[in-house]
Design a protein around this motif. Structure first.
Motif, PDB file in Angstrom:
ATOM      1  N   THR A 192     -19.623 -13.297 -35.298  1.00  0.00           N
ATOM      2  CA  THR A 192     -18.419 -13.376 -35.729  1.00  0.00           C
ATOM      3  C   THR A 192     -17.253 -12.603 -35.511  1.00  0.00           C
ATOM      4  O   THR A 192     -17.750 -11.912 -34.583  1.00  0.00           O
ATOM      5  CB  THR A 192     -18.471 -12.850 -37.501  1.00  0.00           C
ATOM      6  OG1 THR A 192     -18.835 -11.584 -37.408  1.00  0.00           O
ATOM      7  CG2 THR A 192     -19.526 -13.723 -38.138  1.00  0.00           C
TER       8      THR A 192
ATOM      9  N   TRP B 185     -10.268 -16.101 -33.241  1.00  0.00           N
ATOM     10  CA  TRP B 185     -11.888 -16.464 -33.072  1.00  0.00           C
ATOM     11  C   TRP B 185     -12.201 -17.777 -33.153  1.00  0.00           C
ATOM     12  O   TRP B 185     -13.042 -18.463 -32.739  1.00  0.00           O
ATOM     13  CB  TRP B 185     -12.686 -15.393 -33.961  1.00  0.00           C
ATOM     14  CG  TRP B 185     -14.149 -15.442 -33.586  1.00  0.00           C
ATOM     15  CD1 TRP B 185     -15.127 -16.083 -34.400  1.00  0.00           C
ATOM     16  CD2 TRP B 185     -14.534 -14.915 -32.640  1.00  0.00           C
ATOM     17  NE1 TRP B 185     -16.267 -15.730 -33.742  1.00  0.00           N
ATOM     18  CE2 TRP B 185     -15.967 -15.064 -32.644  1.00  0.00           C
ATOM     19  CE3 TRP B 185     -14.184 -14.214 -31.465  1.00  0.00           C
ATOM     20  CZ2 TRP B 185     -16.999 -14.438 -31.733  1.00  0.00           C
ATOM     21  CZ3 TRP B 185     -14.993 -13.883 -30.439  1.00  0.00           C
ATOM     22  CH2 TRP B 185     -16.420 -13.881 -30.555  1.00  0.00           C
ATOM     23  N   SER B 186     -11.397 -18.523 -34.172  1.00  0.00           N
ATOM     24  CA  SER B 186     -11.467 -19.818 -34.500  1.00  0.00           C
ATOM     25  C   SER B 186     -11.501 -20.692 -33.305  1.00  0.00           C
ATOM     26  O   SER B 186     -12.220 -21.670 -32.938  1.00  0.00           O
ATOM     27  CB  SER B 186     -10.668 -20.211 -35.372  1.00  0.00           C
ATOM     28  OG  SER B 186      -9.400 -20.181 -35.025  1.00  0.00           O
ATOM     29  N   SER B 187     -10.519 -20.309 -32.294  1.00  0.00           N
ATOM     30  CA  SER B 187     -10.397 -21.065 -31.156  1.00  0.00           C
ATOM     31  C   SER B 187     -11.379 -20.858 -30.007  1.00  0.00           C
ATOM     32  O   SER B 187     -11.830 -21.765 -29.227  1.00  0.00           O
ATOM     33  CB  SER B 187      -9.029 -20.966 -30.317  1.00  0.00           C
ATOM     34  OG  SER B 187      -8.539 -19.631 -30.066  1.00  0.00           O
TER      35      SER B 187
ATOM     36  N   LYS C 210     -14.386 -20.376 -30.942  1.00  0.00           N
ATOM     37  CA  LYS C 210     -15.906 -20.956 -31.523  1.00  0.00           C
ATOM     38  C   LYS C 210     -15.523 -22.460 -31.241  1.00  0.00           C
ATOM     39  O   LYS C 210     -16.417 -22.998 -30.748  1.00  0.00           O
ATOM     40  CB  LYS C 210     -15.754 -20.822 -33.077  1.00  0.00           C
ATOM     41  CG  LYS C 210     -16.296 -19.515 -33.391  1.00  0.00           C
ATOM     42  CD  LYS C 210     -16.447 -18.919 -34.898  1.00  0.00           C
ATOM     43  CE  LYS C 210     -16.779 -20.304 -35.670  1.00  0.00           C
ATOM     44  NZ  LYS C 210     -17.234 -19.747 -37.011  1.00  0.00           N
TER      45      LYS C 210
END
Length: 65
Positions: A14, A53-55, A57
């Motif tokens: 995470t 972090w979403s990009s 992932k």
């Protein structure tokens, strides 16, 4: 650093875990290479990936596919 971040994301890390890892790397760089003032700054760029972090992932999922 981006490759390391995408590998971490693909293994389930995470953004909190990533921040902890980069913080540890910065501390390690300062201890091991105290005369190299640019190394901790370079490693600190990895903290930017925690905010995106979403990009990271998404990129990891594309590379796994």
């Amino acid at each position: 650093m981006f490759d390391l971040a995408t590998r971490a994301a693909s293994r389930g890390m995470t953004e909190a875990h990533w921040t902890f890892v980069v913080d540890g790397l910065i501390a390690h760089a300062r201890r091991q290479c105290p005369k190299n003032v640019t190394l901790p700054d370079f490693v600190a760029r990895g903290l930017d990936f925690a905010t995106r972090w979403s990009s990271v992932k998404a990129a990891a999922q594309r590379s796994d596919a």
